[in-house]
Structure formats: structure tokens, C-alpha cells
Design an enzyme around this catalytic site. Structure first.
Site, PDB file in Angstrom:
ATOM      1  N   SER A 198       0.359  -1.369   0.032  1.00  0.00           N
ATOM      2  CA  SER A 198       0.113  -0.048   0.035  1.00  0.00           C
ATOM      3  C   SER A 198       1.250   0.846  -0.194  1.00  0.00           C
ATOM      4  CB  SER A 198      -1.206  -0.235   1.452  1.00  0.00           C
ATOM      5  OG  SER A 198      -1.942   0.907   1.105  1.00  0.00           O
ATOM      6  N   GLU A 315      -8.808  -5.311  -5.242  1.00  0.00           N
ATOM      7  CA  GLU A 315      -7.969  -4.367  -4.142  1.00  0.00           C
ATOM      8  C   GLU A 315      -9.210  -3.536  -3.489  1.00  0.00           C
ATOM      9  OE1 GLU A 315      -5.133  -3.856  -3.003  1.00  0.00           O
ATOM     10  OE2 GLU A 315      -4.021  -5.094  -4.492  1.00  0.00           O
ATOM     11  N   HIS A 388      -7.563  -5.426  -0.551  1.00  0.00           N
ATOM     12  CA  HIS A 388      -6.815  -4.803  -0.440  1.00  0.00           C
ATOM     13  C   HIS A 388      -6.244  -5.434   1.728  1.00  0.00           C
ATOM     14  CE1 HIS A 388      -3.450  -1.552  -0.757  1.00  0.00           C
ATOM     15  NE2 HIS A 388      -4.085  -1.171   0.797  1.00  0.00           N
TER      16      HIS A 388
END
Length: 450
Positions: A198, A315, A388
């Protein structure tokens, strides 16, 4: 048993002394690994550039995990991956080293440097969810976790009174410390791979083009880097600075950090950049080039740094954690997956997937070596899909650390560990050789044509 029939007291962990260029660091053996935790790598006053610690006046007893940078509670992250109370400290410029316990004096192992994510406002290098024991012991590498300044204290300087990019400068200083001292732990200073997820991955993309970074690392692994929203941020950052006003060096740290929502509200009018990740790096201030020169700088870095970059299949499925009822919809047996794909595919493509493809194409065109992947594993019944953060338990942490993580749903740890061993092998193969092979991991990751 003692003579009276009672149990002998537990032996304290064995200590191990490491003789660095910077001085002596004392770590502890923890079963199959040795850990040296919370080692200071830099020092600085508030809103000042980091100064590398080149010499310790006395031995460092590196027995405690590094504290997190001052930050607000990260409720979404806590919900998805679980909690860990490390405590916070402005003096957070520290790193932790984990190595196989049986490293011999003549060994020089690959070094993997972990840069944590958290939107540049949350997280820490030494969270239990980031425990690198399996990676270090199983794959026989040295893992270094870096903690750095965040948010108001690390990424909102004006470049004049307060330097911009202080958190990135911290990371750069940590890499200088690692290159100078990692040999003492059995690491190879010429075989350093930086890996992050990230905002940590976004930071690594910018470390590649940072002034002074040349020669500090050989390879980079960028997991779920939101490169689609991290450029063209000058107006956004200026609006955030204007909203919070002058940042005092004498204000209590809690009051400085409490201004974060004020800055974030000012950023919302700038679209996805301001809503998804308002804090970030600033071009045109040390150590970064001007924004117009970014692509040229990345092309120049291509021959020096091998890259592995990719994202998860869905994600933005974590949106279900903030929209009431959406998690239930995503779990629906017939239409749930289809609805999730309709929502997550365009945003995943624009923020993560397409920028990764363009990154690899530019890298190859400039003569560099790069691979692109897609993490396809969907943890069972998690309500978010291959979202994610779902790749993190495949690399770092233990069953205990991840037991309360919503992102894992009902996934059995034996399945997580099986997939994790394959991913850890791939990551370390890349760190060792600059090449990848997905043999044995076809149900978890896909490598894409470049």
C-alpha cells in the site's frame, strides 16, 4: 524438576551481541530466529530532517519492539487485520532485525527491508501482524522492519519552515544505516530488497527516484501500490496545509496529530486522491525530483533496480468495511461475487492494476527487469474478496496474530500457511536472483504478460 518436585524457572532468552560499525547491539535468540528490536537509526527534533546515527555511545539493548509513530486510531485497519498496541513515540525512527538463529560468521544472506503501509498516517513496522519469523527462518534471509514518521509529523511540511517528505527521508536514512551495518547480522549489503504494501509500496516507488538512494537497494517489491492516486498532489497538499495553519514545534504532539481530520476534510474536494489517501510524498522537495521529471527518473532507475509489482484481484473490496450492508451483499451465494466485481473492477484497475502495468512497460522500455503479478486468492467468506490487505498474512505474522482479522474470514490457517510458503518462496527467489517462478502457487498468484 527440582529436588523439591517443583518446576525449574524458565530460562531467559539467550542474548547475542552484534558488533556493528555503529557500535554494539545486543539482541535475543527467539527459538529459530534472533531478534534485535527497536534499534535507533536516526534522530531529529520535531519537523527536522533525520540525522543518521553513525555511532552509539553505549551498547544498545535491542529487546523491545519499536513504538509506532504518533497517530490517530486506525479503526478500518483494526477491523480488517486486528489490533496491536505498540504504543507511540515521536522518537520512532527505529528498526528491527530478524535473522535465522544459526547464521554462521561467514554467511552473507539476502536482506529484505519491510516498509509498512497505512495511508502514510497509520501502522508501524513492528506490528504483530508484520512478524517476519516465518520469512526469515523458513527462507533463510535477514528481515529488517522500518518505522518512520507519519501524517502530520512526516508528510505535510511546506518545504520551507518545515521540510517536506520527512517520513521518506526517514526511510532513506534507515536504508543508509542498513547498508552500513547489516553485515554484522549476516546480511549481504549488496543484496538488499525493499518490499512494502500500500503506501509502503508507494514510498518504495519514490525511494527508487530519491536523491541519495542509488546503491542502497538492488530490488524492489511493490504490493498494492496505489500509484493511480499518488501523482499531481501539489494543490491537494497546499489546501491541507492551509487548513491546519502553522505547525508549531512546541505544541503537544497530541494536538498536532488531532489536526489530521482537519487536513483530510480539506483534501476531499480533490477527488479520489483526497478521499482515499490525502497524505503522501511531495515532488520538487528533497529527496524527490519535480513531478514533471518523475518518469525520466524512473526510467533512469530501471537499470539499477529490479522490480516485482502487483496487486490483489479486488483491491477495493475493502469498501464493504465502511458501507453498511455491503459485506452481506458481497457474501450472497449467487450474485455476491458478480456485484463485488462490478464495484471493484474499475476502481482496482484505475488505482492499482493499470498503473502497475504502465510501470512495468516503462521499466522494460528503459532496459530494466520487472515482473507483474495479480494475487487471486479470496479468503473464504470474508465478505471482501481478494481485497487490499489480503496478501499480508501470506508473508508476515502468525496464526495468533491473525486470529481476529476480518480480512481472513473463515480461512483455515493450514491453507493460509500453505499458500504463504509458496508466496514467501517466490518473494525470496526474486530477492536472491531477480527472477520469479509461480510453480506451486497457481491457485494464489498469477504472473501477467508484460
Amino acid at each position: 524438576m527440582t529436588a523439591t518436585g517443583g518446576h525449574s524457572p524458565a530460562r531467559p532468552p539467550a542474548e547475542r551481541r552484534f558488533h556493528l560499525k555503529a557500535g554494539v547491539v545486543v539482541g535475543r535468540v527467539d527459538e529459530d530466529v534472533v531478534r534485535a528490536l527497536g534499534i535507533p537509526y536516526a534522530q531529529s527534533a520535531r519537523f527536522a530532517a533525520p540525522v543518521l546515527i553513525s555511532r552509539y555511545a553505549a551498547p544498545i539493548n535491542a529487546f523491545s519492539r519499536a513504538p509506532a509513530a504518533p497517530q490517530l486510531p486506525a479503526r478500518l485497519m483494526s477491523r480488517l487485520i486486528g489490533d496491536d498496541d505498540l504504543g507511540t513515540d515521536e522518537n520512532c525512527q527505529r528498526l528491527s532485525v530478524t535473522a535465522p538463529a544459526d547464521v554462521t560468521p561467514d554467511e552473507r544472506l539476502p536482506v529484505l527491508v519491510w516498509v509498512h503501509g497505512g495511508g502514510y498516517v497509520a501502522g508501524a513496522g513492528d506490528l504483530v501482524q508484520h512478524d517476519p519469523r516465518a520469512l526469515a527462518a523458513e527462507q533463510r534471509v535477514i528481515v529488517v522492519a522500518v518505522t518512520y514518521r507519519l501524517g502530520m509529523l512526516g508528510f505535510l511540511g511546506d518545504g520551507e519552515d518545515v521540510p517536506a517528505n520527512l517520513g521518506l527521508l526517514d526511510q532513506l536514512t534507515a536504508l543508509r544505516w542498513i547498508r552500513a551495518n547489516i553485515t554484522a547480522f549476516g546480511g549481504d549489503p549488496d543484496l538488499i530488497t525493499v518490499f512494502g504494501q500500500s503506501s509502503g509500496a508507494d514510498a518504495i516507488a519514490h525511494l527508487m527516484i530519491s536523491d541519495g538512494a542509488d546503491g542502497l537497494f538492488r530490488r524492489a517489491i511493490l504490493q498494492s501500490a496505489p500509484l493511480g492516486i499518488t501523482a499531481d498532489r501539489a494543490a491537494l497538499t497546499a489546501a491541507m496545509r492551509a487548513a491546519v495553519g502553522h505547525l508549531s514545534r512546541d505544541t503537544p504532539v497530541e494536538e498536532v496529530v488531532a489536526l489530521q481530520p482537519v487536513a483530510e476534510r480539506a483534501g476531499r474536494k480533490f477527488g479520489a486522491r483526497g478521499r482515499m489517501q490525502p497524505f503522501g510524498v511531495q515532488y520538487g522537495f528533497p529527496p524527490l525530483p519535480e513531478g514533471a521529471d518523475r518518469d525520466a527518473a524512473l526510467r533512469d532507475a530501471a537499470r539499477r533496480v529490479d522490480v516485482l509489482i502487483g496487486c490483489t484481484l479486488e483491491e477495493t473490496g475493502v469498501i464493504a468495511a465502511v458501507v453498511p450492508g455491503l459485506c452481506t451483499v458481497f457474501r450472497a451465494p449467487l450474485l455476491g461475487r458478480r456485484i463485488r466485481q462490478l464495484i471493484t473492477t474499475p476502481t482496482t484497475r484505475s488505482m492499482y492494476d493499470t498503473p502497475a502495468r504502465e510501470f512495468v512497460a516503462r521499466h522494460h522500455a528503459a532496459g530494466g527487469r520487472a515482473y507483474r503479478y495479480r494475487m487471486t486468492w479470496r479468503p473464504e467468506d470474508n465478505g471482501y474478496g481478494a481485497a487490499h490487505l489480503s496478501d499480508l498474512p501470506l508473508l508476515l505474522g502468525t496464526r495468533e496474530a491473525w486470529k481476529d482479522a476480518a480480512i481472513l474470514g473463515t480461512a483455515d490457517w493450514a491453507s493460509v500457511d500453505r499458500r504463504g510458503r509458496a508466496i514467501r518462496r517466490i518473494w525470496v527467489e526474486f530477492a536472491r536472483t531477480g527472477t520469479v517462478s509461480d510453480a506451486g502457487a497457481e491457485d494464489t498468484i498469477t504472473f501477467l504478460p508484460n
